[in-house]
Design a protein around this motif. Structure first.
Motif, PDB file in Angstrom:
ATOM      1  N   LEU A 126      29.036  31.018 -72.415  1.00 53.67           N
ATOM      2  CA  LEU A 126      29.519  32.283 -72.957  1.00 53.67           C
ATOM      3  C   LEU A 126      28.350  33.177 -73.357  1.00 53.67           C
ATOM      4  N   PRO A 127      28.511  34.507 -73.259  1.00 49.86           N
ATOM      5  CA  PRO A 127      27.457  35.406 -73.741  1.00 49.86           C
ATOM      6  C   PRO A 127      27.218  35.206 -75.239  1.00 49.86           C
ATOM      7  N   LEU A 128      25.978  35.350 -75.650  1.00 47.99           N
ATOM      8  CA  LEU A 128      25.626  35.325 -77.065  1.00 47.99           C
ATOM      9  C   LEU A 128      25.756  36.746 -77.590  1.00 47.99           C
ATOM     10  N   LYS A 129      26.695  36.963 -78.508  1.00 48.42           N
ATOM     11  CA  LYS A 129      26.960  38.302 -79.034  1.00 48.42           C
ATOM     12  C   LYS A 129      26.254  38.470 -80.373  1.00 48.42           C
ATOM     13  N   ILE A 130      25.298  39.382 -80.399  1.00 53.60           N
ATOM     14  CA  ILE A 130      24.481  39.580 -81.590  1.00 53.60           C
ATOM     15  C   ILE A 130      24.542  41.040 -82.040  1.00 53.60           C
ATOM     16  N   GLY A 131      24.775  41.240 -83.326  1.00 57.01           N
ATOM     17  CA  GLY A 131      24.683  42.573 -83.901  1.00 57.01           C
ATOM     18  C   GLY A 131      23.253  42.841 -84.337  1.00 57.01           C
ATOM     19  N   CYS A 132      22.879  44.102 -84.355  1.00 61.61           N
ATOM     20  CA  CYS A 132      21.499  44.428 -84.733  1.00 61.61           C
ATOM     21  C   CYS A 132      21.451  45.829 -85.333  1.00 61.61           C
ATOM     22  N   ILE A 133      20.836  45.954 -86.498  1.00 55.30           N
ATOM     23  CA  ILE A 133      20.619  47.279 -87.059  1.00 55.30           C
ATOM     24  C   ILE A 133      19.534  47.981 -86.230  1.00 55.30           C
ATOM     25  N   SER A 134      19.581  49.291 -86.171  1.00 53.37           N
ATOM     26  CA  SER A 134      18.633  50.036 -85.333  1.00 53.37           C
ATOM     27  C   SER A 134      17.185  49.793 -85.757  1.00 53.37           C
ATOM     28  N   LEU A 135      16.963  49.666 -87.050  1.00 45.48           N
ATOM     29  CA  LEU A 135      15.612  49.460 -87.562  1.00 45.48           C
ATOM     30  C   LEU A 135      14.993  48.173 -87.027  1.00 45.48           C
ATOM     31  N   ALA A 136      15.824  47.152 -86.819  1.00 42.15           N
ATOM     32  CA  ALA A 136      15.312  45.859 -86.358  1.00 42.15           C
ATOM     33  C   ALA A 136      14.874  45.889 -84.901  1.00 42.15           C
ATOM     34  N   PHE A 137      15.348  46.855 -84.135  1.00 44.78           N
ATOM     35  CA  PHE A 137      14.891  46.966 -82.749  1.00 44.78           C
ATOM     36  C   PHE A 137      13.389  47.250 -82.722  1.00 44.78           C
TER      37      PHE A 137
ATOM     38  N   LEU B  86      18.526  36.906 -90.074  1.00 44.54           N
ATOM     39  CA  LEU B  86      19.532  36.596 -89.064  1.00 44.54           C
ATOM     40  C   LEU B  86      20.696  35.955 -89.808  1.00 44.54           C
ATOM     41  N   TYR B  87      21.860  36.579 -89.703  1.00 43.45           N
ATOM     42  CA  TYR B  87      23.058  36.115 -90.401  1.00 43.45           C
ATOM     43  C   TYR B  87      24.038  35.522 -89.404  1.00 43.45           C
ATOM     44  N   SER B  88      24.658  34.426 -89.785  1.00 45.24           N
ATOM     45  CA  SER B  88      25.764  33.876 -88.997  1.00 45.24           C
ATOM     46  C   SER B  88      26.720  33.155 -89.937  1.00 45.24           C
ATOM     47  N   ALA B  89      28.002  33.392 -89.722  1.00 47.15           N
ATOM     48  CA  ALA B  89      29.015  32.694 -90.510  1.00 47.15           C
ATOM     49  C   ALA B  89      29.202  31.268 -90.002  1.00 47.15           C
ATOM     50  N   ASP B  90      28.736  30.997 -88.772  1.00 42.55           N
ATOM     51  CA  ASP B  90      28.865  29.664 -88.180  1.00 42.55           C
ATOM     52  C   ASP B  90      27.711  29.440 -87.205  1.00 42.55           C
ATOM     53  N   TRP B  91      26.707  28.687 -87.626  1.00 41.11           N
ATOM     54  CA  TRP B  91      25.528  28.467 -86.792  1.00 41.11           C
ATOM     55  C   TRP B  91      25.823  27.584 -85.583  1.00 41.11           C
ATOM     56  N   GLN B  92      26.989  26.933 -85.570  1.00 38.95           N
ATOM     57  CA  GLN B  92      27.375  26.101 -84.426  1.00 38.95           C
ATOM     58  C   GLN B  92      28.221  26.866 -83.414  1.00 38.95           C
ATOM     59  N   ALA B  93      28.473  28.155 -83.682  1.00 38.52           N
ATOM     60  CA  ALA B  93      29.369  28.926 -82.809  1.00 38.52           C
ATOM     61  C   ALA B  93      28.799  29.114 -81.406  1.00 38.52           C
ATOM     62  N   HIS B  94      27.469  29.132 -81.286  1.00 41.22           N
ATOM     63  CA  HIS B  94      26.835  29.309 -79.980  1.00 41.22           C
ATOM     64  C   HIS B  94      25.453  28.672 -80.027  1.00 41.22           C
ATOM     65  N   SER B  95      25.137  27.899 -78.991  1.00 40.06           N
ATOM     66  CA  SER B  95      23.842  27.211 -78.968  1.00 40.06           C
ATOM     67  C   SER B  95      22.674  28.184 -78.900  1.00 40.06           C
ATOM     68  N   GLY B  96      22.927  29.400 -78.418  1.00 38.31           N
ATOM     69  CA  GLY B  96      21.862  30.393 -78.305  1.00 38.31           C
ATOM     70  C   GLY B  96      21.378  30.929 -79.632  1.00 38.31           C
ATOM     71  N   LEU B  97      22.144  30.711 -80.715  1.00 38.22           N
ATOM     72  CA  LEU B  97      21.726  31.201 -82.032  1.00 38.22           C
ATOM     73  C   LEU B  97      20.407  30.568 -82.466  1.00 38.22           C
ATOM     74  N   GLU B  98      20.289  29.271 -82.275  1.00 41.86           N
ATOM     75  CA  GLU B  98      19.053  28.582 -82.667  1.00 41.86           C
ATOM     76  C   GLU B  98      17.876  29.062 -81.826  1.00 41.86           C
ATOM     77  N   ALA B  99      18.124  29.285 -80.539  1.00 34.97           N
ATOM     78  CA  ALA B  99      17.058  29.772 -79.661  1.00 34.97           C
ATOM     79  C   ALA B  99      16.608  31.165 -80.085  1.00 34.97           C
ATOM     80  N   LEU B 100      17.565  32.013 -80.422  1.00 36.23           N
ATOM     81  CA  LEU B 100      17.241  33.373 -80.860  1.00 36.23           C
ATOM     82  C   LEU B 100      16.447  33.338 -82.159  1.00 36.23           C
ATOM     83  N   TYR B 101      16.877  32.508 -83.096  1.00 30.56           N
ATOM     84  CA  TYR B 101      16.166  32.397 -84.371  1.00 30.56           C
ATOM     85  C   TYR B 101      14.731  31.938 -84.140  1.00 30.56           C
ATOM     86  N   GLY B 102      14.563  30.959 -83.263  1.00 33.83           N
ATOM     87  CA  GLY B 102      13.215  30.454 -82.977  1.00 33.83           C
ATOM     88  C   GLY B 102      12.313  31.544 -82.439  1.00 33.83           C
ATOM     89  N   VAL B 103      12.838  32.378 -81.558  1.00 28.92           N
ATOM     90  CA  VAL B 103      12.053  33.478 -80.991  1.00 28.92           C
ATOM     91  C   VAL B 103      11.723  34.522 -82.042  1.00 28.92           C
TER      92      VAL B 103
END
Length: 297
Positions: free
Chosen positions: A96-107, A275-292
Motif C-alpha cells: 500500500l502507498p505510505l500516506k504522509i502529511g507534511c507542513i509546508s515548512l518541513a519541506f 514525525l507523528y503517528s497514531a499507530d506506528w504499525q500501520a505501515h512498514s514504511g513509517l520506520e523507514a521514513l523516520y530513519g531517513v
C-alpha cells in the motif's frame, strides 16, 4: 436502527454537500444535476429521521447531528478507499502507498531531501504526500486518513509514544533589504514599532505567546501589519518591504538574495519538527521514513 440502505454513494453525497456547503457546487463536483442530489439528501434525512442540513435561500449549514454524521461518514469513506487500495496493491503484488502529511515548512527543512533519499533506498515504496497545517494533519492521522505526519510543535500536548523528534532549528530575523541593516546579530528591540509580519495565534498558541513575551521583555512594541500562515508567503511580503518577520533558519538559503537575515540575541524557543503517528504499525514504511528523516542534516 438498520442502516444497510446507507451505502457509500449516499455517504459521498452527504460529504460533498457538507464540504461545499452548496448543493449546486456539490452537484458539479459529483458530476450530477442539482435536483437529484437535493432529492437524495432529503431521502437520506427522511430515512434517518433527523436533518443533516439547515437550508435557507442563501446558505446551507450543518446541524449538530449533521456535523457528527459527516465526521463518521468521512472515516467510512476513507476506510473504503483504503480497502480499495489494499485490493489493488494485492492484485499487483505491491505494498500500500505510505500516506504522509507534511507542513509546508518541513519541506524546506526536511522533506525535500528526505523524499529523494527514501526513494533511492526503497524504490518500490509509493509515497503519497498531503500538505496542511499541524492541527489539520493530526486530525487526519487520528481519523486514519494518513499513516503519519511531519508537524511542527512547541511543547506538544500529545502522547509521547505517538511522537518522534526529527530536528530542531533556531529562529532568525528576516528584514527587508530596504531597511539597510548591516548587523549580523541584533536584539528584538530593533523591531520596536516597525511593521511586523506575524502568524495567526491559533497555528501555534504556545509559541505565539513565547514570541510576544520576548517583545515584552525587551520593551519592544509589536506593530503587527499582517498575519500569514505560511513562511514562504511571509518572506515574499518581507522581500516586498512590507515588514520584518521571525522565521526558521532553514529559510535563509532560499531567500538570502531577497531578504536580510539577522541572528536574534534573545533566547527564543527552537523550531521543533516531529514525525507523528497514531499507530506506528500501520505501515512498514513509517520506520523507514523516520530513519531517513532522523538522519537528514
Amino acid at each position: 436502527m438498520n442502516i444497510n440502505w446507507l451505502d457509500i454513494k449516499k455517504l459521498s453525497y452527504v460529504v460533498a454537500v457538507a464540504e461545499e456547503l452548496s448543493f449546486s457546487r456539490a452537484a458539479l463536483r459529483l458530476h450530477m444535476s442539482q435536483p437529484p442530489l437535493s432529492q437524495q439528501i432529503r431521502l437520506i434525512e427522511n430515512n434517518l429521521g433527523m436533518a443533516l442540513f439547515e437550508r435557507s435561500t442563501r446558505t446551507v449549514t450543518l446541524t449538530v447531528f449533521g456535523k457528527l454524521f459527516v465526521e463518521k461518514a468521512k472515516q467510512v469513506l476513507a476506510a473504503h478507499a483504503e480497502l480499495g487500495e489494499c485490493v489493488s496493491a494485492s492484485q499487483k503484488g505491491t505494498e500500500l502507498p505510505l500516506k504522509i502529511g507534511c507542513i509546508s515548512l518541513a519541506f524546506e527543512a526536511l522533506m525535500s531531501d528526505g523524499m529523494a533519499t527514501l526513494q533511492a533506498q526503497q524504490p518500490y515504496l509509493e509515497l503519497v504526500i498531503e500538505e496542511g497545517s499541524s492541527p489539520e494533519l493530526l486530525a487526519q492521522c487520528d481519523a486514519k486518513q494518513l499513516h503519519g505526519a511531519i508537524i511542527r510543535a512547541h511543547a506538544p500536548d500529545l502522547p509521547r509514544s505517538s511522537l518522534r523528534h526529527l530536528k530542531s532549528e533556531k529562529y532568525v530575523l528576516a528584514c527587508p533589504k530596504q531597511w539597510l541593516l548591516t548587523a549580523t546579530s541584533a536584539s528584538i528591540q530593533i523591531l520596536n514599532g516597525r511593521p511586523f509580519i506575524h502568524y495567526p495565534k491559533q497555528v501555534q498558541p504556545k509559541l505565539h505567546a513565547a514570541i510576544e513575551q520576548v517583545f515584552t521583555d525587551v520593551q519592544a512594541q509589536m506593530n503587527v501589519v499582517q498575519e500569514v500562515k505560511t513562511k514562504s508567503t511571509t518572506l515574499s511580503l518581507v522581500a516586498a518591504g512590507l515588514g520584518a518577520a521571525i522565521v526558521p533558519q532553514s529559510m535563509c538559503s532560499k531567500y538570502h538574495q531577497q531578504v536580510d537575515f539577522i541572528e536574534i540575541e534573545e533566547h527564543l524557543p527552537s523550531v521543533d519538527y516531529y514525525l507523528y503517528s497514531a499507530d506506528w504499525q500501520a505501515h512498514s514504511g513509517l520506520e523507514a521514513l523516520y530513519g531517513v528523516l532522523n538522519n537528514t542534516p
